[in-house]
Design a protein around this motif. Sequence first.
Motif, PDB file in Angstrom:
ATOM      1  N   CYS A 131      64.620  14.276  59.525  1.00  0.00           N
ATOM      2  CA  CYS A 131      64.136  13.515  58.631  1.00  0.00           C
ATOM      3  C   CYS A 131      64.571  13.649  57.208  1.00  0.00           C
ATOM      4  O   CYS A 131      64.353  12.977  56.110  1.00  0.00           O
ATOM      5  N   GLY A 132      65.416  14.781  56.900  1.00  0.00           N
ATOM      6  CA  GLY A 132      65.889  15.223  55.822  1.00  0.00           C
ATOM      7  C   GLY A 132      67.351  14.525  55.574  1.00  0.00           C
ATOM      8  O   GLY A 132      68.031  14.724  54.695  1.00  0.00           O
ATOM      9  N   ALA A 133      67.684  13.547  56.336  1.00  0.00           N
ATOM     10  CA  ALA A 133      69.170  13.012  56.401  1.00  0.00           C
ATOM     11  C   ALA A 133      69.509  12.472  54.944  1.00  0.00           C
ATOM     12  O   ALA A 133      70.583  12.682  54.602  1.00  0.00           O
ATOM     13  N   LEU A 134      68.638  11.657  54.472  1.00  0.00           N
ATOM     14  CA  LEU A 134      68.606  10.985  53.381  1.00  0.00           C
ATOM     15  C   LEU A 134      68.197  11.670  52.082  1.00  0.00           C
ATOM     16  O   LEU A 134      67.752  10.880  50.845  1.00  0.00           O
ATOM     17  N   TYR A 135      67.596  12.903  52.335  1.00  0.00           N
ATOM     18  CA  TYR A 135      67.044  13.659  51.078  1.00  0.00           C
ATOM     19  C   TYR A 135      68.274  13.818  49.978  1.00  0.00           C
ATOM     20  O   TYR A 135      69.051  14.580  50.324  1.00  0.00           O
ATOM     21  N   ALA A 136      68.062  13.184  48.908  1.00  0.00           N
ATOM     22  CA  ALA A 136      69.164  13.363  47.810  1.00  0.00           C
ATOM     23  C   ALA A 136      68.487  13.064  46.323  1.00  0.00           C
ATOM     24  O   ALA A 136      67.243  12.438  46.366  1.00  0.00           O
TER      25      ALA A 136
END
Length: 248
Positions: A131-136
């Motif tokens: 779920c952190g793939a798009l954490y940016a």
Amino acid sequence: MGLIAPVIVYWLYAGVHHMLPPLEKYRLHTKKEFAAKDVVPLPTVIRGVLIQQLIQVITLASLTYLFDRSMLTTYRVVVQPSIPVQICQFIVAMLVLDAWQYFVHRHMHTNKFLYKHIHSQHHTLEVPYACGALYAHPLESLIDTFGGVVCFLVSGMTARTGLYFSSITSMKAIDLHSGLWLPPGFGPFQLIFGNNSAYHDIHHYGLRGRKYNYAQPFFIFWDKLLGTHMPYTVVERPKGGYEVRLLK
């Protein structure tokens, strides 16, 4: 649907990864490594991804309103092209997106200011997970959104084909950051693309790897062409799980 579906697909696909039974024997990192390296709380990561997705939806809706307002006010029948044409559009979009991501991503690393103030937020998850793939950083999400718009325009996709492409891209991003090395048949993206969870894990884990394997989300030829490819092998750990070992 073109705006909302990729968001729904992202959380459903990421949720499947998190709700699976313990898969320690398929993980690329131990629980000890995860606890030592990932210092950002899960609620913060989820909130960060939701903010990024909100930025994407608002940006795309605004662009639609500004440049093709008739899509919001007029009922139009759009005939889908044939399957072979859509496949060609997919390939064009993948190549364009890979080029955009590689050069933007590499510049985010080589420019010290951009890395420190923008891209480093993504690398706080040194041991990546689904779920952190798009954490940016929000600005990085805006840049990525424009990359998606360029793919859509260059490939000539319809809105429906674009929905399929953006949804698959979301799933591919999760696959790269899943931290799982699944057996053949259980990781469909690992069978199709050379850019997999182990390949991207090198880029995340450890300072040395951050100078390599910039390519994402589909192919790896930009790394090979421009000398940023790090060869590797995946070996089983004696106590379960897998480990990515560098060969260079």
